[in-house]
Structure formats: structure tokens, C-alpha cells
Design an enzyme around this catalytic site. Structure first.
Site, PDB file in Angstrom:
ATOM      1  N   CYS A  87     -56.196 -20.667  50.392  1.00 55.81           N
ATOM      2  CA  CYS A  87     -56.300 -21.548  49.220  1.00 55.81           C
ATOM      3  C   CYS A  87     -56.670 -22.916  49.765  1.00 55.81           C
ATOM      4  O   CYS A  87     -56.084 -23.369  50.754  1.00 55.81           O
ATOM      5  CB  CYS A  87     -54.969 -21.610  48.474  1.00 55.81           C
ATOM      6  SG  CYS A  87     -54.920 -22.895  47.194  1.00 55.81           S
ATOM      7  N   THR A  88     -57.659 -23.553  49.140  1.00 51.73           N
ATOM      8  CA  THR A  88     -58.162 -24.808  49.711  1.00 51.73           C
ATOM      9  C   THR A  88     -57.183 -25.973  49.552  1.00 51.73           C
ATOM     10  O   THR A  88     -57.421 -27.048  50.099  1.00 51.73           O
ATOM     11  CB  THR A  88     -59.543 -25.159  49.124  1.00 51.73           C
ATOM     12  OG1 THR A  88     -59.446 -25.152  47.700  1.00 51.73           O
ATOM     13  CG2 THR A  88     -60.589 -24.163  49.573  1.00 51.73           C
ATOM     14  N   HIS A  89     -56.117 -25.780  48.812  1.00 47.52           N
ATOM     15  CA  HIS A  89     -55.065 -26.808  48.779  1.00 47.52           C
ATOM     16  C   HIS A  89     -54.186 -26.748  50.036  1.00 47.52           C
ATOM     17  O   HIS A  89     -53.570 -27.739  50.411  1.00 47.52           O
ATOM     18  CB  HIS A  89     -54.144 -26.610  47.570  1.00 47.52           C
ATOM     19  CG  HIS A  89     -54.739 -27.045  46.265  1.00 47.52           C
ATOM     20  ND1 HIS A  89     -55.750 -26.368  45.652  1.00 47.52           N
ATOM     21  CD2 HIS A  89     -54.435 -28.095  45.461  1.00 47.52           C
ATOM     22  CE1 HIS A  89     -56.049 -26.978  44.504  1.00 47.52           C
ATOM     23  NE2 HIS A  89     -55.270 -28.025  44.377  1.00 47.52           N
ATOM     24  N   TYR A 144     -55.990 -22.649  38.578  1.00 46.44           N
ATOM     25  CA  TYR A 144     -56.620 -21.374  38.227  1.00 46.44           C
ATOM     26  C   TYR A 144     -55.752 -20.189  38.683  1.00 46.44           C
ATOM     27  O   TYR A 144     -55.921 -19.081  38.203  1.00 46.44           O
ATOM     28  CB  TYR A 144     -57.971 -21.232  38.941  1.00 46.44           C
ATOM     29  CG  TYR A 144     -59.145 -21.964  38.324  1.00 46.44           C
ATOM     30  CD1 TYR A 144     -58.967 -22.922  37.326  1.00 46.44           C
ATOM     31  CD2 TYR A 144     -60.438 -21.684  38.739  1.00 46.44           C
ATOM     32  CE1 TYR A 144     -60.059 -23.583  36.778  1.00 46.44           C
ATOM     33  CE2 TYR A 144     -61.531 -22.328  38.190  1.00 46.44           C
ATOM     34  CZ  TYR A 144     -61.348 -23.286  37.216  1.00 46.44           C
ATOM     35  OH  TYR A 144     -62.437 -23.928  36.682  1.00 46.44           O
ATOM     36  N   ASP A 176     -64.273 -26.879  42.756  1.00 44.41           N
ATOM     37  CA  ASP A 176     -62.894 -26.363  42.861  1.00 44.41           C
ATOM     38  C   ASP A 176     -62.213 -26.535  41.508  1.00 44.41           C
ATOM     39  O   ASP A 176     -62.665 -27.312  40.664  1.00 44.41           O
ATOM     40  CB  ASP A 176     -62.102 -27.105  43.950  1.00 44.41           C
ATOM     41  CG  ASP A 176     -60.674 -26.546  44.104  1.00 44.41           C
ATOM     42  OD1 ASP A 176     -60.511 -25.312  44.090  1.00 44.41           O
ATOM     43  OD2 ASP A 176     -59.718 -27.331  44.196  1.00 44.41           O
ATOM     44  N   SER A 177     -61.105 -25.823  41.337  1.00 46.77           N
ATOM     45  CA  SER A 177     -60.323 -25.960  40.114  1.00 46.77           C
ATOM     46  C   SER A 177     -59.705 -27.357  40.016  1.00 46.77           C
ATOM     47  O   SER A 177     -59.300 -27.775  38.940  1.00 46.77           O
ATOM     48  CB  SER A 177     -59.201 -24.920  40.115  1.00 46.77           C
ATOM     49  OG  SER A 177     -58.355 -25.171  41.225  1.00 46.77           O
ATOM     50  N   CYS A 237     -62.996 -22.817  46.390  1.00 47.57           N
ATOM     51  CA  CYS A 237     -61.807 -22.376  45.671  1.00 47.57           C
ATOM     52  C   CYS A 237     -61.705 -20.869  45.894  1.00 47.57           C
ATOM     53  O   CYS A 237     -62.595 -20.117  45.475  1.00 47.57           O
ATOM     54  CB  CYS A 237     -61.979 -22.683  44.182  1.00 47.57           C
ATOM     55  SG  CYS A 237     -60.642 -22.081  43.146  1.00 47.57           S
ATOM     56  N   THR A 276     -59.531 -18.867  44.637  1.00 44.11           N
ATOM     57  CA  THR A 276     -59.194 -18.151  43.408  1.00 44.11           C
ATOM     58  C   THR A 276     -60.470 -17.829  42.635  1.00 44.11           C
ATOM     59  O   THR A 276     -60.664 -16.696  42.176  1.00 44.11           O
ATOM     60  CB  THR A 276     -58.220 -18.994  42.563  1.00 44.11           C
ATOM     61  OG1 THR A 276     -57.138 -19.394  43.410  1.00 44.11           O
ATOM     62  CG2 THR A 276     -57.679 -18.212  41.399  1.00 44.11           C
ATOM     63  N   GLU A 325     -50.765 -30.703  43.800  1.00 46.06           N
ATOM     64  CA  GLU A 325     -51.524 -31.515  42.824  1.00 46.06           C
ATOM     65  C   GLU A 325     -50.658 -32.650  42.282  1.00 46.06           C
ATOM     66  O   GLU A 325     -51.153 -33.726  41.986  1.00 46.06           O
ATOM     67  CB  GLU A 325     -52.042 -30.645  41.662  1.00 46.06           C
ATOM     68  CG  GLU A 325     -53.169 -29.701  42.039  1.00 46.06           C
ATOM     69  CD  GLU A 325     -54.586 -30.229  41.741  1.00 46.06           C
ATOM     70  OE1 GLU A 325     -54.760 -31.031  40.814  1.00 46.06           O
ATOM     71  OE2 GLU A 325     -55.526 -29.833  42.469  1.00 46.06           O
TER      72      GLU A 325
HETATM   73  N1  DGL Z   1     -57.639 -24.458  45.583  1.00 48.46           N
HETATM   74  C1  DGL Z   1     -57.883 -23.252  44.899  1.00 48.46           C
HETATM   75  C2  DGL Z   1     -57.941 -22.049  45.790  1.00 48.46           C
HETATM   76  O1  DGL Z   1     -58.498 -22.167  46.865  1.00 48.46           O
HETATM   77  C3  DGL Z   1     -57.286 -23.032  43.554  1.00 48.46           C
HETATM   78  C4  DGL Z   1     -55.889 -23.252  43.309  1.00 48.46           C
HETATM   79  C5  DGL Z   1     -55.556 -23.104  41.857  1.00 48.46           C
HETATM   80  O2  DGL Z   1     -56.253 -23.706  41.019  1.00 48.46           O
HETATM   81  O3  DGL Z   1     -54.609 -22.391  41.557  1.00 48.46           O
HETATM   82  O4  DGL Z   1     -57.492 -20.991  45.463  1.00 48.46           O
END
Ligand code: DGL
Length: 270
Positions: free
Chosen positions: A194-196, A39, A7-8, A70, A72, A162
Site C-alpha cells: 500500500c503506497t501509504h 478505497y 492515488d485514492s 495505489c 488497491t 491520512e
Molecule cells: N494508498 C493506496 C494503496 O496503495 C490506497 C489506500 C486506500 O485508499 O485505502 O492501496
């Protein structure tokens, strides 16, 4: 027999947590590119090069199969990687397809032609880069017809998560949901793309209100990987041990990771 997870930053840990639960016998090597996060506002070319560097690092750990946890990177880089960069004996898989298979009630890996599905109005919440790639709509069109997707770029949300600023994150969730509802007042399903965002799942559910089914990736990706490995056990690479790697400051990243995994983990420099 290790598998890599990229992941980023920290978001992929939400997916890793579900993978560790579902596949406790598999050692996972996690790599967060915290030095370059987020990202979600970067150019696709930049994301492609950063993601390739991360995946190569995981291959060096003996992970022949790498999951891009991720959206993105999956949206902006995965297709190009698969078409022009990944050698035949390695695999890089993303997190979009399992999610769309769940949304359209398909068996994992069912590549039959697109068909009508029960859900007709879908809200997608994702980073600005994921939204502008339209990768979700493209993958959905391969599997379903007649689904209306309204996408909301959730600017600022990854940074707030984050940074551990959950008050700001919650306020942003509410304002992004309000913005989406002005364009699609009654979605039947909402995709946290988004995994966040699984960390904010309760806030999304509350802002969306009752009657909206929220699709979140960790459990879905874990089930789909278990199914994939049962079909392709040879993709378990030669790596023997799990690890947590970061391109950022290992001490700081380790401290922040606790919030995502709900246990202490120690990171090493990638
Ligand atoms: N967690 C990531 C996703 O699923 C990336 C978020 C990011 O780095 O902007 O998109």
C-alpha cells in the site's frame, strides 16, 4: 511530455517523491481522490468507476501514461480497465508488477514463464480490498513457483496515516505484524503493498525484527518507470507542466501532503 500519477489520497505521494528524484526532467501531474479516500474498504466496482474518472482527468491534463500509485486500485480495477476500457494509444500501469519483478529478481518487463526463486515465505501487508482481491498472488504466480504468501489486511492503517495520527498508526503496524506472525512466524521478505505504508517502513521493520527484507514500492516503481520510458519514450504525453490536483479540499490536502513529500506543495481542485 507529462506523466500522470493517481492515488485514492495522499499515499501515492510516496511514489511521486521517488519519481521526481529519479526522473527530474519529467513533469508529473498528481491526482489524489481525497474526496473518496480510503478505497481499501470499498467494493471493486466502485473502485473501478472512481479510478476511471481519475485517469480520465489525468488524460485531460495531457498525460497519455498514468501510473496507478495505489495498490488497491491496481488490484481491484486495473485488469478490467486494461481489458475493456483503456484506448490503444493510452497506457495505465500499476504498482504490483514492478514490486513482484523486484521480489523475484527479474528484469523489468521480463515475461518469461514462472520459475523457482530464492524467496519462499513472503508476508504481504495491504488494505482489506487488496488482500481479498488476491491480485498479488495472481501476479506472483505468473512469475514464480513455490512461494508461500501470507497476507495481512491492515484495517484502519490508511485512515490513521491520512489523519496524521502516527501514534495510532504505529500501534496498528505492531498489532498487524503480530497477527501475521502468528500465521507465518518467520517470513523472509515483507511486502508493503500500500503506497501509504512507506511512511511506516521503520515501524514495520522494527516489528518484523532482523532478517526480514522489507520491500517498499517508491524506489522500485521509479526504477521500473525509468526503464519503461527508455523503451517507450512515445508514451510521454503532450502535457507540459506538473501539477498537484485533488478532488478534496485543496488547502487541507496541501497541508497534509507536506508530511508525505517533506516539502510544501500547493494543490488545486481537480
Ligand atoms: N494508498 C493506496 C494503496 O496503495 C490506497 C489506500 C486506500 O485508499 O485505502 O492501496
Amino acid at each position: 511530455m507529462a506523466v500522470g500519477v493517481f492515488d485514492s489520497g495522499l499515499g501515492g505521494l510516496t511514489v511521486l517523491g521517488a519519481l521526481l528524484q529519479r526522473l527530474p526532467e519529467v513533469p508529473f501531474v498528481y491526482l489524489g481522490d481525497n474526496a473518496h479516500t480510503p478505497y481499501g474498504t470499498r467494493e471493486p466496482d466502485d473502485i473501478f468507476h472512481l479510478t476511471c474518472a481519475g485517469v480520465e482527468r489525468l488524460w485531460a491534463e495531457g498525460c497519455d501514461l498514468v501510473i496507478l500509485a495505489c495498490n488497491t486500485a491496481s488490484a481491484a480495477a486495473l485488469r478490467r480497465m486494461q481489458e475493456s476500457w483503456v484506448p490503444p494509444h493510452k497506457r495505465v500501469l500499476g504498482v504490483f508488477v514492478p514490486l513482484i519483478e523486484a521480489l523475484t529478481e527479474r528484469q523489468w518487463g521480463d515475461n518469461s514463464p514462472p520459475r523457482e526463486v530464492a524467496v519462499k515465505h513472503v508476508a504481504l501487508f495491504a488494505t482489506p480490498t487488496t488482500v481479498s482481491s488476491r491480485a498479488f498472488q495472481r501476479e506472483l504466480a505468473f512469475r514464480a513457483i513455490g512461494v508461500d504468501v501470507e497476507a495481512q489486511p491492515c484495517g484502519g492503517l490508511v485512515d490513521a496515516i491520512e489523519d496524521g495520527d502516527m501514534i495510532l498508526a504505529e500501534a496498528l503496524v505492531h498489532s498487524h505484524v503480530e497477527a501475521l506472525k502468528r500465521r507465518m512466524p518467520r517470513p523472509e521478505a515483507a511486502v508493503l503493498g500500500c503506497t501509504h505504508y512507506p511512511l511506516m517502513e521503520a515501524a514495520f521493520a522494527e516489528a518484523l525484527g532482523p532478517g526480514v527484507r522489507v520491500f517498499s514500492q517508491p524506489g522500485i516503481v521509479a526504477e521500473s518507470l525509468a526503464n519503461y520510458l527508455a523503451r517507450r519514450p512515445e508514451m510521454l504525453g503532450p502535457g507540459a507542466e506538473g501539477a498537484f490536483l485533488t478532488t478534496g479540499d485543496p488547502r487541507r490536502v496541501g497541508q497534509r501532503a507536506t508530511q508525505f513529500l517533506r516539502r510544501g506543495v500547493s494543490f488545486a481542485a481537480a
